[in-house]
Write an enzyme that holds these catalytic residues in place. Sequence first.
Site, mmCIF file in Angstrom:
data_model
loop_
_atom_site.group_PDB
_atom_site.id
_atom_site.type_symbol
_atom_site.label_atom_id
_atom_site.label_comp_id
_atom_site.label_asym_id
_atom_site.label_seq_id
_atom_site.Cartn_x
_atom_site.Cartn_y
_atom_site.Cartn_z
ATOM 1 N N ASP A 42 40.827 56.209 72.556
ATOM 2 C CA ASP A 42 40.465 57.606 72.312
ATOM 3 C C ASP A 42 41.548 58.290 71.482
ATOM 4 O O ASP A 42 42.702 58.378 71.901
ATOM 5 C CB ASP A 42 40.330 58.346 73.661
ATOM 6 C CG ASP A 42 39.922 59.791 73.477
ATOM 7 O OD1 ASP A 42 38.708 60.054 73.380
ATOM 8 O OD2 ASP A 42 40.815 60.670 73.403
ATOM 9 N N TYR A 47 45.463 64.833 67.011
ATOM 10 C CA TYR A 47 46.606 64.111 67.597
ATOM 11 C C TYR A 47 47.586 63.615 66.525
ATOM 12 O O TYR A 47 48.673 63.159 66.842
ATOM 13 C CB TYR A 47 46.155 62.905 68.452
ATOM 14 C CG TYR A 47 45.235 63.247 69.605
ATOM 15 C CD1 TYR A 47 45.057 64.552 70.032
ATOM 16 C CD2 TYR A 47 44.539 62.242 70.277
ATOM 17 C CE1 TYR A 47 44.206 64.855 71.081
ATOM 18 C CE2 TYR A 47 43.690 62.540 71.331
ATOM 19 C CZ TYR A 47 43.519 63.846 71.725
ATOM 20 O OH TYR A 47 42.675 64.129 72.761
ATOM 21 N N LYS A 72 37.796 62.720 67.091
ATOM 22 C CA LYS A 72 37.248 64.068 67.295
ATOM 23 C C LYS A 72 37.604 64.975 66.120
ATOM 24 O O LYS A 72 38.665 64.799 65.510
ATOM 25 C CB LYS A 72 37.821 64.688 68.583
ATOM 26 C CG LYS A 72 37.898 63.724 69.752
ATOM 27 C CD LYS A 72 38.414 64.393 71.014
ATOM 28 C CE LYS A 72 38.748 63.355 72.077
ATOM 29 N NZ LYS A 72 40.080 62.760 71.940
ATOM 30 N N HIS A 105 35.700 68.416 69.122
ATOM 31 C CA HIS A 105 36.830 68.410 70.051
ATOM 32 C C HIS A 105 36.808 69.619 71.001
ATOM 33 O O HIS A 105 36.941 69.464 72.210
ATOM 34 C CB HIS A 105 38.134 68.388 69.241
ATOM 35 C CG HIS A 105 39.325 67.931 70.001
ATOM 36 N ND1 HIS A 105 40.376 67.271 69.413
ATOM 37 C CD2 HIS A 105 39.655 68.030 71.313
ATOM 38 C CE1 HIS A 105 41.291 66.991 70.334
ATOM 39 N NE2 HIS A 105 40.873 67.445 71.492
HETATM 40 N N1 LIG Z 1 39.133 66.298 74.532
HETATM 41 C C1 LIG Z 1 40.200 66.976 74.864
HETATM 42 O O1 LIG Z 1 40.306 68.192 74.642
HETATM 43 C C2 LIG Z 1 41.346 66.260 75.533
HETATM 44 C C3 LIG Z 1 42.344 67.008 76.204
HETATM 45 C C4 LIG Z 1 43.364 66.298 76.836
HETATM 46 C C5 LIG Z 1 43.390 64.918 76.789
HETATM 47 N N2 LIG Z 1 42.423 64.213 76.107
HETATM 48 C C6 LIG Z 1 42.426 62.730 76.030
HETATM 49 O O2 LIG Z 1 42.579 62.201 77.339
HETATM 50 C C7 LIG Z 1 43.727 61.357 77.383
HETATM 51 C C8 LIG Z 1 44.341 61.359 78.763
HETATM 52 O O3 LIG Z 1 44.693 62.664 79.177
HETATM 53 P P1 LIG Z 1 46.200 63.182 79.279
HETATM 54 O O4 LIG Z 1 47.052 62.443 78.315
HETATM 55 O O5 LIG Z 1 46.123 64.670 79.175
HETATM 56 O O6 LIG Z 1 46.627 62.908 80.793
HETATM 57 P P2 LIG Z 1 46.623 61.659 81.805
HETATM 58 O O7 LIG Z 1 46.134 60.433 81.150
HETATM 59 O O8 LIG Z 1 45.980 62.137 83.058
HETATM 60 O O9 LIG Z 1 48.169 61.535 82.151
HETATM 61 C C9 LIG Z 1 49.129 61.092 81.235
HETATM 62 C C10 LIG Z 1 50.494 61.245 81.886
HETATM 63 O O10 LIG Z 1 50.559 60.480 83.078
HETATM 64 C C11 LIG Z 1 51.595 59.511 83.008
HETATM 65 N N3 LIG Z 1 51.041 58.254 83.554
HETATM 66 C C12 LIG Z 1 50.175 57.377 82.965
HETATM 67 N N4 LIG Z 1 49.859 56.372 83.790
HETATM 68 C C13 LIG Z 1 50.543 56.602 84.945
HETATM 69 C C14 LIG Z 1 50.642 55.908 86.170
HETATM 70 N N5 LIG Z 1 49.969 54.787 86.399
HETATM 71 N N6 LIG Z 1 51.439 56.432 87.147
HETATM 72 C C15 LIG Z 1 52.113 57.584 86.941
HETATM 73 N N7 LIG Z 1 52.072 58.284 85.787
HETATM 74 C C16 LIG Z 1 51.287 57.798 84.795
HETATM 75 C C17 LIG Z 1 51.978 59.409 81.564
HETATM 76 O O11 LIG Z 1 53.371 59.224 81.431
HETATM 77 P P3 LIG Z 1 54.001 57.887 80.785
HETATM 78 O O12 LIG Z 1 53.652 57.929 79.334
HETATM 79 O O13 LIG Z 1 55.457 58.046 81.053
HETATM 80 O O14 LIG Z 1 53.356 56.747 81.521
HETATM 81 C C18 LIG Z 1 51.614 60.782 81.018
HETATM 82 O O15 LIG Z 1 52.679 61.688 81.199
HETATM 83 C C19 LIG Z 1 44.614 61.944 76.274
HETATM 84 O O16 LIG Z 1 45.634 61.069 75.915
HETATM 85 C C20 LIG Z 1 43.590 62.176 75.206
HETATM 86 O O17 LIG Z 1 43.229 60.961 74.561
HETATM 87 C C21 LIG Z 1 41.387 64.882 75.502
#
Ligand SMILES: NC(=O)c1ccc[n+]([C@@H]2O[C@H](COP(=O)([O-])OP(=O)(O)OC[C@H]3O[C@@H](n4cnc5c(N)ncnc54)[C@H](OP(=O)(O)O)[C@@H]3O)[C@@H](O)[C@H]2O)c1
Length: 272
Positions: A42, A47, A72, A105
């Site tokens: 994704d 980004y 997106k 997005h």
């Molecule tokens: N459509 C939208 O508007 C939108 C908005 C937000 C996000 N997104 C997409 O969704 C994806 C995921 O969401 P997100 O990045 O906001 O949050 P997330 O995946 O819920 O959390 C990422 C965070 O958690 C940590 N992490 C990852 N695996 C872990 C584990 N097993 N144990 C503990 N900590 C862990 C990571 O740190 P480390 O790197 O140190 O592991 C990072 O700081 C984004 O990357 C993006 O592609 C889309």
Amino acid sequence: MQAVEAGGARIPLIGLGTWDLRGKTCTRMVDEALRLGYRHIDTAAMYDNERAVGEGLRASGIKRDEVFVTTKVWQSDLRARDFERSTKESLSNLKLDQVDLLLIHWPNPSIPLAETIGALCKMKREGLARHVGVSNFTVTLIEEAVKLATEPLVCNQFECHPYLDQSKLIAATRKRGMAVVAYSPIARGQAKGDEVMARIGRAHGKTAAQVCLRWLVQQDIVVIPRTSRSERLKENFEIFDFKLSPAEMTEVAKLGSPRGRIVDWSGGPAWD
Ligand SMILES: NC(=O)c1ccc[n+]([C@@H]2O[C@H](COP(=O)([O-])OP(=O)(O)OC[C@H]3O[C@@H](n4cnc5c(N)ncnc54)[C@H](OP(=O)(O)O)[C@@H]3O)[C@@H](O)[C@H]2O)c1
């Protein structure tokens, strides 16, 4: 790889989120994820990492048709002409002829939705995207979008994790035959320190983060956790070899509240 089917698309249940991953780290994580077995990546124009994602795809050696790539179009590019330009730039950065899924997005209230949905569907008709969908759409917006669309909208991607009660939006998304794709599925890392999920995890030999992701995929919700660490790529992927009991599912659901949002929505839609 287990997948969710919607509107003719088969979306792998787990993908690698790439927000905030840049340059070599991004390329390495995409490459490692694909070698580990992930088949869904994704990204987004916003980004600013599509080149690095594309490099990771090629470095992995995995055949193009085996990987589901989502990008997106950002909120500022929702006029028809901008939408097409942004999509073409994304393809050029990724060095792909087509993405598997193209999403709006964030909605933009100052641009007519009809124009944006028209542009989105055109990208599918012209073959730049195999499937199209939306992100951060509210219940009201889903209804409007479905009425305007001439192609199936295959998903709504929105914030979804145990701390946020999204039951209404999940039901509205599914009512229209769309898949639910959960972003921030481990609540930006918050799930790691959760006592309830850690306790449930101990009974299965799993971590709290794995219980959190399992809780979502067990509801047929696609998850796209992001990490910059190899060991966590593996941890987040190992969620298909155990099952939460109905009582455990209910216990995790009880962590949720309607105000559990962690992603800033101040720039988001104000329709409902
Ligand atoms: N459509 C939208 O508007 C939108 C908005 C937000 C996000 N997104 C997409 O969704 C994806 C995921 O969401 P997100 O990045 O906001 O949050 P997330 O995946 O819920 O959390 C990422 C965070 O958690 C940590 N992490 C990852 N695996 C872990 C584990 N097993 N144990 C503990 N900590 C862990 C990571 O740190 P480390 O790197 O140190 O592991 C990072 O700081 C984004 O990357 C993006 O592609 C889309």
